[in-house]
Scaffold this active site. Structure first.
Site, PDB file in Angstrom:
ATOM      1  N   ASP A  26       0.812  -1.210   0.000  1.00 13.52           N
ATOM      2  CA  ASP A  26       0.000   0.000   0.000  1.00 13.52           C
ATOM      3  C   ASP A  26       0.846   1.261   0.000  1.00 13.52           C
ATOM      4  OD1 ASP A  26      -2.505  -1.293  -0.005  1.00 13.52           O
ATOM      5  OD2 ASP A  26      -2.371  -1.667   2.140  1.00 13.52           O
TER       6      ASP A  26
ATOM      7  N   GLU B  32       2.250   6.224  -3.066  1.00 15.93           N
ATOM      8  CA  GLU B  32       3.142   7.163  -3.752  1.00 15.93           C
ATOM      9  C   GLU B  32       2.784   7.287  -5.228  1.00 15.93           C
ATOM     10  OE1 GLU B  32       7.290   6.905  -3.284  1.00 15.93           O
ATOM     11  OE2 GLU B  32       7.253   7.006  -1.096  1.00 15.93           O
TER      12      GLU B  32
END
Length: 348
Positions: free
Chosen positions: A104, A109
Site C-alpha cells: 500500500d 506514492e
C-alpha cells in the site's frame, strides 16, 4: 524517461529494464495496433526485500505474457517519494499505465504521482488521446486496498488484469491543511489513535502484519481520547467528545485486514466516515473481531456516515493529534479531507 527504449531516467538516476526492449516512437500513436506502454514501479526493498525477490521471479512470466502486446519499462525506486517522481514523468511521457508493484505504501506514492500542485498530471504529447491508467501488482507487507476488490496477493492474477486492460474511473481522497499542500490517498485516512498506531507500526514492518499489533500496543501507552471539532460537507462546526479515532474510507480495509469502513466504495463518489468515541484499551480487545469483520458499526460509541468532505480540528490547542493516509504519516491536525470523484482510471 525514454518510453519505447527500455530506459527510465528520474532524478539523474538511470534504471535498466530487464525486460523486452521497447520499440521507439510509440507514444501518441493513433493506430489501433499501437503497443501499450506500461511502466512498472517497483519498491525492491519492500517487505524486507521480499518484493524485489518476488519481482525478479515474476519477470520471465511478465515478459512472456505481455511482451508481444506491450512496451514494458521497469523502474526501481531508490527511496521515499521516488515513486511519485517516476509516475509524474511516466504520465507526462504518455504512458498507457503506471503499475505499482509492492504494498500500500508504493501504491500510495504512485497515486500521488498522478497529481501536481493540486491538479492532475497530463501527457505532454501533442497527439495523446488517452489518459494514463493506474495498475497494481500487490507484493508488499500490506495490500489492504486490494482487499476491497477481492484481489488476492497473486501476481499472476494481477498480470492477467493488466493484460485485459479493463479500466474504470475510481475516486481519490485529498487532504489539505494550513500549508495549503495537497496530499492524496486511495484507501483510508485516519486520525488520532489509529494514525498514531500506524506511525509506530511503520517502524516494525520487518515483522509483517504483526507490525500493526505492535504499533497499536505502543500507541495505547499514554493515549487519551480527545474532544475534536468536526465539520461535514462545509456545514456547521460540531464538537465531537472523547474521540478515539476518526477513519475516512475511500475503500474498506486498513491495518492488515481490518474492515474499518465497511460501506466505503471507491466508485461511490463519496467517502465513509467512521468515528470511534470513548474507547478504552479493553474495548479494542473485546471488539477486535468486529473491527476485522466490519460488523462494528452497531457497537455503542461507533457512528458512520457518507460525506463529500470532513474538516477536523483539535480543540485543546495542544497539538499532537496524528493523521495518516494509506499508512503514511502526514503530520497533525487541523486537516480537511475531501473526495475527488472519478479522479483516476484504474485497471480492474
Amino acid at each position: 524517461m525514454a518510453l519505447g527504449r527500455g530506459i527510465y531516467v528520474a532524478n539523474t538516476v538511470a534504471f535498466r529494464s530487464e525486460l523486452q526492449p521497447m520499440a521507439p516512437d510509440r507514444i501518441g500513436s493513433s493506430s489501433s495496433s499501437r503497443q501499450r506502454d506500461l511502466v512498472f514501479v517497483v519498491n525492491p526493498l519492500g517487505a524486507n526485500g521480499k518484493t524485489g525477490k518476488e519481482w525478479r521471479k515474476l519477470v520471465p512470466y511478465l515478459r512472456s505474457r505481455l511482451g508481444k502486446e506491450c512496451n514494458i519499462c521497469e523502474s526501481l525506486t531508490s527511496g521515499p517519494c521516488h515513486a511519485i517522481d517516476i509516475t509524474r514523468e511516466a504520465i507526462r511521457e504518455g504512458a498507457d499505465a503506471v503499475i505499482a508493484v509492492g504494498g500500500d505504501g508504493t501504491l500510495h506514492e504512485v497515486v500521488n504521482g498522478f497529481f501536481w500542485a493540486g491538479k492532475p498530471v497530463v501527457s505532454q504529447g501533442k497527439e495523446s488521446t488517452h489518459s494514463t491508467a493506474l495498475g497494481l501488482i500487490p507484493l508488499g507487507t500490506g495490500s489492504d486496498f486490494a482487499r476491497t476488490f477481492g484481489w488476492k496477493n497473486d501476481p499472476h492474477e494481477a498480470i492477467e488484469r493488466v493484460a485485459r486492460g479493463l479500466r474504470s474511473r475510481i475516486d481519490v481522497g485529498v487532504i489539505t491543511g494550513e500549508s495549503c499542500d495537497h496530499h492524496y490517498f486511495i484507501n483510508v485516512a485516519d486520525i488520532h489513535l489509529s494514525a498514531k498506531a500506524g506511525f509506530y507500526a511503520s517502524r516494525y514492518k520487518r515483522f509483517g502484519n504483526l507490525c500493526y499489533i505492535i504499533g497499536a500496543l505502543q500507541a495505547f501507552i499514554g493515549h487519551q481520547n480527545q474532544d475534536l471539532r468536526i465539520r461535514l460537507n462545509d456545514g456547521p462546526w460540531e464538537t465531537c467528545p472523547q474521540v478515539t479515532a476518526v477513519c475516512i474510507g475511500n475503500a474498506k480495509y486498513f491495518g492488515g485486514g481490518m474492515k474499518i469502513t465497511p460501506n466505503a466504495d471507491p466508485f461511490s463518489r463519496s467517502l465513509e466516515v467512521v468515528i470511534l468515541q470513548s474507547f478504552k484499551w479493553y474495548d479494542f480487545v473485546l471488539k477486535l473481531h468486529k473491527l476485522y469483520s466490519g460488523t462494528h458499526l452497531s457497537v455503542k460509541n461507533v457512528s458512520a456516515r457518507s460525506v463529500l468532505s470532513i474538516e477536523v480540528e483539535d480543540i485543546s490547542g495542544k497539538g499532537g493529534i496524528y493523521i495518516q493516509s494509506d499508512g503514511e504519516h502526514l503530520g497533525f491536525l487541523p486537516k480537511k479531507i475531501s473526495v475527488l470523484p472519478a479522479a483516476i482510471e484504474m485497471i480492474v
